[in-house]
Design an enzyme around this catalytic site. Structure first.
Site, mmCIF file in Angstrom:
data_model
loop_
_atom_site.group_PDB
_atom_site.id
_atom_site.type_symbol
_atom_site.label_atom_id
_atom_site.label_comp_id
_atom_site.label_asym_id
_atom_site.label_seq_id
_atom_site.Cartn_x
_atom_site.Cartn_y
_atom_site.Cartn_z
ATOM 1 N N HIS A 41 49.927 33.951 44.137
ATOM 2 C CA HIS A 41 48.563 33.498 44.408
ATOM 3 C C HIS A 41 47.865 33.016 43.123
ATOM 4 O O HIS A 41 46.994 33.690 42.589
ATOM 5 C CB HIS A 41 47.776 34.653 45.052
ATOM 6 C CG HIS A 41 46.371 34.338 45.421
ATOM 7 N ND1 HIS A 41 45.928 33.077 45.763
ATOM 8 C CD2 HIS A 41 45.268 35.141 45.496
ATOM 9 C CE1 HIS A 41 44.642 33.120 46.055
ATOM 10 N NE2 HIS A 41 44.210 34.363 45.879
ATOM 11 N N CYS A 80 39.049 31.634 45.702
ATOM 12 C CA CYS A 80 40.448 31.437 46.088
ATOM 13 C C CYS A 80 40.630 30.304 47.093
ATOM 14 O O CYS A 80 41.762 29.930 47.404
ATOM 15 C CB CYS A 80 41.009 32.733 46.665
ATOM 16 S SG CYS A 80 40.686 34.168 45.648
ATOM 17 N N LYS A 107 51.349 37.148 49.296
ATOM 18 C CA LYS A 107 51.919 38.455 48.989
ATOM 19 C C LYS A 107 53.210 38.350 48.177
ATOM 20 O O LYS A 107 53.406 39.102 47.227
ATOM 21 C CB LYS A 107 52.177 39.218 50.304
ATOM 22 C CG LYS A 107 52.926 40.521 50.155
ATOM 23 C CD LYS A 107 52.120 41.552 49.365
ATOM 24 C CE LYS A 107 52.984 42.653 48.822
ATOM 25 N NZ LYS A 107 53.784 42.258 47.665
ATOM 26 N N ILE A 145 49.586 38.784 40.292
ATOM 27 C CA ILE A 145 48.923 37.855 39.387
ATOM 28 C C ILE A 145 49.887 36.701 39.133
ATOM 29 O O ILE A 145 51.047 36.924 38.790
ATOM 30 C CB ILE A 145 48.553 38.552 38.072
ATOM 31 C CG1 ILE A 145 47.530 39.661 38.334
ATOM 32 C CG2 ILE A 145 48.020 37.558 37.052
ATOM 33 C CD1 ILE A 145 47.282 40.553 37.133
#
Length: 388
Positions: free
Chosen positions: A334, A84, A330, A210
């Protein structure tokens, strides 16, 4: 060494775009970045591109030259992968190369396509960022891993699910005016606490979604900005990177993230600042507990004190140091390979005054971005400052 300025930034909408390819998403983000920058495509000397799961999601490796073509750039292109933190690492390398005089104009960004895999497929794909031999084969997933970290934190320092719920509520509120955010809806503490449990003590609203999306920035040297008369008021003045053991059972700490601590220390030292100089931050809140660990790793709070920051109103848009004015991972979303660069996009706009939440920090001069890979086995931190 020359200074490094952010000439232009671009994002796609973060969300569910299963019909779009990664190259399509990155082409859009790059187009926005070039339009914002005043830099010609022909002046770009290289592309530094972050992507994590392209082979799994699109059966596509060797994405560097593919994305250069999508962006309309004829230059050497390299893909960076650090889970990430992939595009955070790409940014760090680009900053070093501009500083060292190896380039005057670079395109940096990232993209990820995830929703086409479905929830189960995405969970399995993300799991390869953990230790396959010692974690994945035992059934570890990232919700489970961060749940272990949350439980370790609660046991060592205290805290509650309600403290975490306040973080989720805060970041959803921050995302409301952000046109790029995946979730532009308010939630309440009660909703967060009543949501389905995914891995005790983490519920559905403790986790990021997702996400499909892309981000891009154009970096230039001070000399290039002066020669071309470009107004690029935000510079990257500090960059740091840290690492830790991959598997949780090999860690010295579960309730701290030493990799991020190392990255922050290095970035602060390069910029000549300390945590007290930071006005606003974008941190890697893939789970609500991750925001807590980030706040403490960045030295905004001592260990054990970050858990109540959102509940106390200290990290809200009206607080003394707002965190994740974009909505964070959040609520903004992401798309893992794009996240590190997207944080710089949001922070640049916040500091320039053209972000929908810039009014929360009208006098901000210094911002920090924090990007983590996996369970913070890798981390990058960047310091951005407005040049007078």
């Amino acid at each position: 060494m020359t200074g490094v300025r952010i000439a232009g930034v671009g994002l796609t909408h973060f969300g569910n775009h299963p019909e779009r390819t990664g190259r399509d998403l990155f082409a859009e983000a790059s187009e926005h970045a070039f339009a914002d920058s005043g830099v010609s495509h022909d002046d770009i000397e290289a592309l530094y591109y972050g992507n994590f799961m392209g082979e799994l999601a699109e059966h596509q490796g060797h994405q560097g030259p593919l994305m250069a073509e999508a962006a309309g750039v004829r230059a050497p292109a390299t893909r960076y992968e650090s889970a990430c933190a992939s595009s955070g690492v790409a940014i760090r390398q680009a900053v070093k190369d501009v500083r060292n005089g190896e380039a005057d104009a670079l395109l940096v960004g990232g993209a990820e396509r995830m929703n086409n895999l479905g929830t189960a497929g995405t969970t399995e794909a993300l799991a390869i960022a953990a230790d396959d031999l010692y974690e994945v084969r035992a059934g570890m997933t990232f919700p489970g891993a961060y749940a272990l970290m949350a439980r370790a934190y609660f046991e060592q320092y205290g805290g509650s699910r309600e403290d975490l719920a306040h973080i989720a509520v805060k970041n959803h509120e921050h995302a409301l005016p952000n046109e790029h955010a995946q979730f532009q809806n308010e939630i309440s503490v009660e909703q967060a606490l009543d949501a389905p449990m995914i891995a005790e003590p983490l519920g559905l609203f403790d986790a990021c979604p997702i996400t499909d999306g892309a981000s891009a920035v154009v970096l230039i040297s001070d000399e290039y900005a002066e020669e071309h008369g470009l107004d690029a008021p935000v510079s990257i003045t500090g960059t740091g990177q840290g690492g830790d053991r991959m598997a949780l059972q090999g860690r010295d700490y579960l309730a701290r993230s030493p990799a991020a601590e190392e990255a922050a220390e290095e970035a602060y030292a390069e910029a000549g600042i300390d945590a007290g100089d930071v006005d606003v931050a974008e941190v890697h809140d893939c789970f609500t507990i991750a925001e807590v660990l980030a706040l403490e790793a960045l030295d905004f709070y001592a260990p054990g004190e970050g858990i109540g920051a959102a509940r106390r109103g200290e990290t809200t848009r009206d607080g003394e140091r707002p965190v994740n004015l974009s909505g964070g991972l959040k609520a903004k979303g992401h798309p893992v390979g794009a996240t590190g660069t997207s944080q710089l996009v949001e922070m640049t706009r916040i500091l320039r005054g053209d972000h929908p939440n810039s009014d929360a920090v009208p006098d901000a001069k210094t911002g920090v971005t924090h990007n983590a890979g996996g369970t913070v086995a890798s981390a990058t931190v960047h310091v951005l400052e407005v040049q007078e």
